[in-house]
Design a protein around this motif. Sequence first.
Motif, mmCIF file in Angstrom:
data_model
loop_
_atom_site.group_PDB
_atom_site.id
_atom_site.type_symbol
_atom_site.label_atom_id
_atom_site.label_comp_id
_atom_site.label_asym_id
_atom_site.label_seq_id
_atom_site.Cartn_x
_atom_site.Cartn_y
_atom_site.Cartn_z
ATOM 1 N N GLN A 2 -5.046 -0.941 -3.157
ATOM 2 C CA GLN A 2 -4.015 -0.974 -2.132
ATOM 3 C C GLN A 2 -3.152 0.282 -2.232
ATOM 4 O O GLN A 2 -3.028 0.879 -3.303
ATOM 5 C CB GLN A 2 -3.126 -2.213 -2.303
ATOM 6 C CG GLN A 2 -3.854 -3.538 -2.103
ATOM 7 C CD GLN A 2 -4.313 -3.727 -0.679
ATOM 8 O OE1 GLN A 2 -3.625 -3.333 0.267
ATOM 9 N NE2 GLN A 2 -5.494 -4.305 -0.520
ATOM 10 N N PRO A 3 -2.536 0.708 -1.115
ATOM 11 C CA PRO A 3 -1.609 1.839 -1.205
ATOM 12 C C PRO A 3 -0.354 1.439 -1.975
ATOM 13 O O PRO A 3 -0.044 0.257 -2.105
ATOM 14 C CB PRO A 3 -1.284 2.149 0.261
ATOM 15 C CG PRO A 3 -1.484 0.851 0.965
ATOM 16 C CD PRO A 3 -2.628 0.175 0.248
ATOM 17 N N ARG A 5 3.283 0.476 -2.730
ATOM 18 C CA ARG A 5 4.239 -0.270 -1.903
ATOM 19 C C ARG A 5 5.232 0.695 -1.253
ATOM 20 O O ARG A 5 5.792 1.581 -1.899
ATOM 21 C CB ARG A 5 4.984 -1.280 -2.776
ATOM 22 C CG ARG A 5 5.929 -2.197 -2.001
ATOM 23 C CD ARG A 5 6.393 -3.348 -2.897
ATOM 24 N NE ARG A 5 7.334 -4.209 -2.203
ATOM 25 C CZ ARG A 5 8.656 -4.156 -2.371
ATOM 26 N NH1 ARG A 5 9.175 -3.285 -3.223
ATOM 27 N NH2 ARG A 5 9.448 -4.981 -1.715
ATOM 28 N N HIS A 8 2.041 3.998 3.591
ATOM 29 C CA HIS A 8 0.950 3.481 4.413
ATOM 30 C C HIS A 8 0.069 4.634 4.868
ATOM 31 O O HIS A 8 0.475 5.789 4.898
ATOM 32 C CB HIS A 8 1.485 2.688 5.608
ATOM 33 C CG HIS A 8 2.105 3.527 6.685
ATOM 34 N ND1 HIS A 8 3.182 4.347 6.474
ATOM 35 C CD2 HIS A 8 1.789 3.663 8.001
ATOM 36 C CE1 HIS A 8 3.517 4.952 7.596
ATOM 37 N NE2 HIS A 8 2.677 4.557 8.541
ATOM 38 N N ASP A 9 -1.163 4.286 5.183
ATOM 39 C CA ASP A 9 -2.136 5.270 5.642
ATOM 40 C C ASP A 9 -1.918 5.543 7.126
ATOM 41 O O ASP A 9 -1.733 4.613 7.915
ATOM 42 C CB ASP A 9 -3.565 4.752 5.428
ATOM 43 C CG ASP A 9 -3.831 4.409 3.966
ATOM 44 O OD1 ASP A 9 -3.648 5.308 3.121
ATOM 45 O OD2 ASP A 9 -4.208 3.258 3.680
#
Length: 412
Positions: A2-3, A5, A8-9
């Motif tokens: 996951q990225p 926290r 975001h992508d």
Amino acid sequence: MQPVRGTHDLLPPEFRKHSRILNVARGEIERAGFEEMATPLMEFRSVFDRTLGDTSDIVTKEMYEIHDRMGEGNIVLRPEGTAGAARAVMSNGLTQSLPLKYFYQGSMFRYERPQKGRLRQFHQMGVELMGVKDPRGDLEVILLAWNIFNALGLESRVQLEINTLGDVESRNAYRSRLLEYLSDFQNELSQDSQIRLQKNPLRILDSKDPQDKEITKNAPKFSEHLNNLSKEFFGRVLEGLEAFQVPFTRNENLVRGLDYYCHTAFEFTTTELGSQGTVLAGGRYDGLFPMMGGPLIPSVGWAGGLDRIAMMLEDILMPRPYVMIAGSDPLMASALKLADLLRHEGFIVDMSYQTQIGKALKYANKISALGALILGEDESQSGVITFKNLDSGDQSTVPQGELVTYLKEMKR
């Protein structure tokens, strides 16, 4: 996987929105004589300690510090763009080359609780007009922002709010009056604001604490402590906005707690993003350079949040391409050569690496292609290409040497 926290992508649909905003902004800004520049993602912490102060949330809570194994000092990821731009002017000996008109864009970093429109890594664009003390400089940068929102079709969905902080004399007079008012509520203020009360009471006006907001609701107004010079300066800015028919609202609660701000403060806000309604904010910061150890350079600028502005845009679709299909692996090189020829002529051509014609056509339909260009064994031997119009279903055979002319004619 996951990225991190709060990050975001930027996948293609959102990236297209960012690109749209930046392309529009660059067009407006370049026509106004501003030049694009960039500063490093990393700066020495002192750049922000000096300018943002030891009572600001950014410095006390939100900066990402980097452990530097080279021992070069305390390094942080930049939390905002203005201080870095000012540092760049001083570092590069540009203080004698005024005025300077800069545009920048890139990632900023703040450690805070992620929520809609508020990220730990966020993207900003900004303009800085350095070395201009005339209120027409304030007007110009506000007009730039307004023109960008107009070009994006967002002018009816944002509201310009504006206020004045006055000059140093007015600010000091207001500070004394505000301190007198807030002292009566010292024990009711938040812990952070009790600290600010002693060091910089104006920053309490920036507080997000509900109790602080309730207390400051009835605080003295800046407008009651403006001298004639400050009133005249602000009046000229407002007259300019009226002359250019830029709608605005006077918001006397709009302040900047940082000491280097003066005169004009403004924000473009929207009601569409909940609590994160500010999409662009700016003001005049004549005191910044002296605070950094440099000369007095009157300056004004703004920063806009790309992530928030992008949330207001409709989805931007990719231009419809043509799809080049080779009927076998040996024909792939010839098909790619034809695709490259068309791309040089300005056509968007997506290369299919699927040699089964049926599956390749399914892909072409999936991406809403205008048409399929099919190079099979028969076409290769005859020097032609089969064009299938994916809207009408019509199919034609076109000599390869006439393909560019054929597609241009179709486009017309």
